[in-house]
Motif scaffolding. Structure first.
Motif, PDB file in Angstrom:
ATOM      1  N   SER A   1       0.844  -1.207   0.000  1.00 67.55           N
ATOM      2  CA  SER A   1       0.000   0.000   0.000  1.00 67.55           C
ATOM      3  C   SER A   1       0.874   1.250   0.000  1.00 67.55           C
ATOM      4  N   PRO A   2       1.492   1.588  -1.131  1.00 64.08           N
ATOM      5  CA  PRO A   2       2.428   2.722  -1.160  1.00 64.08           C
ATOM      6  C   PRO A   2       1.790   4.065  -0.797  1.00 64.08           C
ATOM      7  N   HIS A   3       0.499   4.204  -0.980  1.00 65.64           N
ATOM      8  CA  HIS A   3      -0.208   5.452  -0.696  1.00 65.64           C
ATOM      9  C   HIS A   3      -0.485   5.663   0.802  1.00 65.64           C
ATOM     10  N   ILE A   4      -0.268   4.651   1.595  1.00 68.09           N
ATOM     11  CA  ILE A   4      -0.720   4.657   2.987  1.00 68.09           C
ATOM     12  C   ILE A   4      -0.051   5.728   3.849  1.00 68.09           C
ATOM     13  N   LEU A   5       1.199   6.087   3.523  1.00 68.27           N
ATOM     14  CA  LEU A   5       1.900   7.105   4.318  1.00 68.27           C
ATOM     15  C   LEU A   5       1.232   8.474   4.217  1.00 68.27           C
ATOM     16  N   GLN A   6       0.511   8.708   3.125  1.00 67.94           N
ATOM     17  CA  GLN A   6      -0.137  10.000   2.926  1.00 67.94           C
ATOM     18  C   GLN A   6      -1.532  10.067   3.548  1.00 67.94           C
ATOM     19  N   ILE A   7      -2.139   8.926   3.847  1.00 66.80           N
ATOM     20  CA  ILE A   7      -3.531   8.971   4.301  1.00 66.80           C
ATOM     21  C   ILE A   7      -3.747   8.552   5.753  1.00 66.80           C
ATOM     22  N   ILE A   8      -2.733   7.959   6.381  1.00 63.81           N
ATOM     23  CA  ILE A   8      -2.904   7.459   7.751  1.00 63.81           C
ATOM     24  C   ILE A   8      -1.809   8.032   8.637  1.00 63.81           C
ATOM     25  N   PRO A   9      -2.174   8.594   9.801  1.00 63.85           N
ATOM     26  CA  PRO A   9      -1.152   9.113  10.722  1.00 63.85           C
ATOM     27  C   PRO A   9      -0.112   8.043  11.074  1.00 63.85           C
ATOM     28  N   HIS A  10       1.122   8.471  11.148  1.00 68.45           N
ATOM     29  CA  HIS A  10       2.230   7.547  11.350  1.00 68.45           C
ATOM     30  C   HIS A  10       2.142   6.791  12.673  1.00 68.45           C
ATOM     31  N   LYS A  11       1.554   7.387  13.703  1.00 69.01           N
ATOM     32  CA  LYS A  11       1.440   6.680  14.987  1.00 69.01           C
ATOM     33  C   LYS A  11       0.548   5.442  14.839  1.00 69.01           C
ATOM     34  N   TYR A  12      -0.463   5.516  13.982  1.00 70.37           N
ATOM     35  CA  TYR A  12      -1.325   4.366  13.752  1.00 70.37           C
ATOM     36  C   TYR A  12      -0.619   3.310  12.901  1.00 70.37           C
ATOM     37  N   LEU A  13       0.197   3.763  11.944  1.00 75.49           N
ATOM     38  CA  LEU A  13       0.954   2.818  11.131  1.00 75.49           C
ATOM     39  C   LEU A  13       1.966   2.060  11.985  1.00 75.49           C
ATOM     40  N   ALA A  14       2.627   2.756  12.902  1.00 77.62           N
ATOM     41  CA  ALA A  14       3.574   2.095  13.808  1.00 77.62           C
ATOM     42  C   ALA A  14       2.857   1.046  14.643  1.00 77.62           C
ATOM     43  N   SER A  15       1.681   1.390  15.168  1.00 78.30           N
ATOM     44  CA  SER A  15       0.890   0.453  15.953  1.00 78.30           C
ATOM     45  C   SER A  15       0.485  -0.754  15.103  1.00 78.30           C
ATOM     46  N   TYR A  16       0.073  -0.512  13.893  1.00 78.62           N
ATOM     47  CA  TYR A  16      -0.327  -1.583  12.972  1.00 78.62           C
ATOM     48  C   TYR A  16       0.824  -2.544  12.706  1.00 78.62           C
ATOM     49  N   LEU A  17       2.028  -1.999  12.588  1.00 74.23           N
ATOM     50  CA  LEU A  17       3.208  -2.823  12.324  1.00 74.23           C
ATOM     51  C   LEU A  17       3.767  -3.469  13.591  1.00 74.23           C
ATOM     52  N   GLY A  18       3.280  -3.028  14.746  1.00 72.67           N
ATOM     53  CA  GLY A  18       3.779  -3.577  15.998  1.00 72.67           C
ATOM     54  C   GLY A  18       5.180  -3.101  16.327  1.00 72.67           C
ATOM     55  N   ILE A  19       5.488  -1.851  15.913  1.00 79.98           N
ATOM     56  CA  ILE A  19       6.803  -1.292  16.206  1.00 79.98           C
ATOM     57  C   ILE A  19       6.644   0.035  16.941  1.00 79.98           C
ATOM     58  N   ASP A  20       7.702   0.415  17.613  1.00 80.11           N
ATOM     59  CA  ASP A  20       7.726   1.664  18.357  1.00 80.11           C
ATOM     60  C   ASP A  20       7.660   2.853  17.386  1.00 80.11           C
TER      61      ASP A  20
END
Length: 193
Positions: free
Chosen positions: A160-179
């Motif tokens: 999902s290359p577009h995901i960095l532009q549409i979702i706050p990074h704190k939620y992406l970190a949580s989704y990936l299970g990383i700090d």
């Protein structure tokens, strides 16, 4: 494109739906809108609706004490809702929240279930959709269990290359299970597509 037409094309691509089934199925969907940061389903509630996203971004997440884990994101042209609670009609362990203002088509469980039982082509389309969903969940489970933080990050960007532009990074970190700090470092060190 009309949202119902888009939904039809998506389902029909998974499995052909006959005209009678589609006429009945398309009649049970209603448009709804929600503001940013609204909880559509809370933990402990039973999911009453199946959603199909027209616009906006949502996330499913779980709270465990003071820890929050983002489990899934949904955005246009995808189904949304707490799927296990919807299918089993039991209380949810998760929350469904809008990240941005969102609009959906929404269908109630009782009507979806009645039509699934009545129309074989709908039942097959739903079954195949669940098969693809299960396959994706199992792939993601492997990613979470054995991939390094960098591998998780790269897979996310590839999928999902577009995901960095549409979702706050704190939620992406949580989704990936990383700090979040590790996420920021990866963001700065990996060449983005």
């Amino acid at each position: 494109m009309d949202p119902l037409e888009a939904l039809y094309k998506q389902l029909n691509a998974i499995h052909p739906i006959d005209a009678e089934a589609w006429t009945a199925f398309s009649a049970i969907w209603s448009p709804v809108r929600y503001k940013r940061k609204e909880i559509l389903t809370a933990a402990g509630e039973t999911e009453k609706y199946l959603y199909w996203v027209i616009e906006g971004v949502q996330r499913g997440f779980h709270l465990h004490g003071d820890k929050e884990a983002t489990v899934v994101f949904t955005y246009p042209a995808s189904f949304s809702g707490i799927i296990d609670s919807f299918l089993l009609q039991r209380p949810s362990k998760y929350y469904l929240e809008t990240i941005t203002a969102s609009s959906f088509l929404r269908a109630p469980f009782t009507e979806v279930e009645a039509l699934r039982k009545k129309h074989a082509s709908l039942a097959e389309a739903m079954y195949r959709t669940l098969c693809y969903t299960t396959s994706g969940i199992l792939e993601r489970q492997i990613e979470l269990m054995v991939y390094t933080a960098e591998e998780k990050f790269r897979v996310l960007l590839r999928r999902s290359p577009h995901i960095l532009q549409i979702i706050p990074h704190k939620y992406l970190a949580s989704y990936l299970g990383i700090d979040p700090t590790t996420f920021s470092k990866l963001l700065g060190s990996i060449k983005l597509p």
